[in-house]
Design a protein around this motif. Structure first.
Motif, PDB file in Angstrom:
ATOM      1  N   ILE A  17      43.168  99.192  33.271  1.00 11.84           N
ATOM      2  CA  ILE A  17      42.150  98.344  33.889  1.00 11.84           C
ATOM      3  C   ILE A  17      40.845  98.507  33.118  1.00 11.84           C
ATOM      4  O   ILE A  17      40.395  99.625  32.882  1.00 11.84           O
ATOM      5  N   ASN A  18      40.294  97.398  32.728  1.00  9.97           N
ATOM      6  CA  ASN A  18      39.082  97.319  31.907  1.00  9.97           C
ATOM      7  C   ASN A  18      39.339  97.822  30.491  1.00  9.97           C
ATOM      8  O   ASN A  18      38.409  98.025  29.727  1.00  9.97           O
ATOM      9  N   ASN A  19      40.604  98.040  30.155  1.00  5.74           N
ATOM     10  CA  ASN A  19      40.967  98.503  28.812  1.00  5.74           C
ATOM     11  C   ASN A  19      42.410  98.119  28.508  1.00  5.74           C
ATOM     12  O   ASN A  19      43.260  99.001  28.566  1.00  5.74           O
ATOM     13  N   PRO A  20      42.787  96.929  28.278  1.00  6.71           N
ATOM     14  CA  PRO A  20      42.002  95.727  28.019  1.00  6.71           C
ATOM     15  C   PRO A  20      42.005  94.705  29.151  1.00  6.71           C
ATOM     16  O   PRO A  20      41.546  93.595  28.959  1.00  6.71           O
ATOM     17  N   PHE A  21      42.520  95.031  30.345  1.00  8.62           N
ATOM     18  CA  PHE A  21      42.715  94.015  31.384  1.00  8.62           C
ATOM     19  C   PHE A  21      41.553  93.934  32.365  1.00  8.62           C
ATOM     20  O   PHE A  21      41.046  94.943  32.833  1.00  8.62           O
ATOM     21  N   LEU A  22      41.168  92.697  32.688  1.00  7.71           N
ATOM     22  CA  LEU A  22      40.060  92.453  33.604  1.00  7.71           C
ATOM     23  C   LEU A  22      40.519  92.040  35.001  1.00  7.71           C
ATOM     24  O   LEU A  22      39.681  91.848  35.881  1.00  7.71           O
ATOM     25  N   SER A  23      41.824  91.907  35.202  1.00  8.71           N
ATOM     26  CA  SER A  23      42.288  91.567  36.547  1.00  8.71           C
ATOM     27  C   SER A  23      43.623  92.239  36.841  1.00  8.71           C
ATOM     28  O   SER A  23      44.441  92.449  35.952  1.00  8.71           O
TER      29      SER A  23
END
Length: 130
Positions: free
Chosen positions: A81-87
């Motif tokens: 999460i946040n690395n690389p996904f934003l959702s």
């Protein structure tokens, strides 16, 4: 980590959906930039008579699948999460629960009507045989 409370809430909802036999699947999507890793999918599996998660990493050219107990799976998923996904999207038969990270790196949780009418068959069978 500034979003710890939101992450904990989201993953507690995951645990609740498993314990309440409503879990269908979980997906991480919407990447930052153009990484080799495209999506992450988590589906329920049985590991030593307990519910765990099978995590599929969908890369540009291949897929990697690994099985984890629930706590290990949450640790692995949190790292993406946040690395690389934003959702992150938690699909249950009660609701689709979205955790999104905005441009200011703040995570929020929202709900929509459910995509799936039934829990994953592994979950249904597990609780039917208890």
């Amino acid at each position: 980590m500034p979003n710890t409370s939101t992450y904990n809430t989201f993953f507690n909802l995951l645990k609740d959906s498993i314990n309440n036999a409503t879990f269908s699947k979980l997906t991480l999507a919407k990447t930052i930039g153009n990484p080799d890793l495209r999506n992450v999918y988590a589906r329920p599996i049985l590991i030593e008579d307990k519910i765990g998660l099978s995590i599929t990493l969908k890369l540009q050219e291949e897929e990697q699948v690994n099985d984890y107990n629930l706590d290990e799976a949450i640790f692995i998923l949190t790292g993406y999460i946040n690395n690389p996904f934003l959702s992150a999207i938690l699909f249950t038969n009660d609701a689709d629960i979205f955790m999104k990270i905005n441009k200011k790196k703040v995570a929020t949780i929202s709900e929509q009507t459910p995509t799936f009418k039934n829990a994953h068959t592994v979950i249904v069978d597990f609780y039917a045989n208890k």
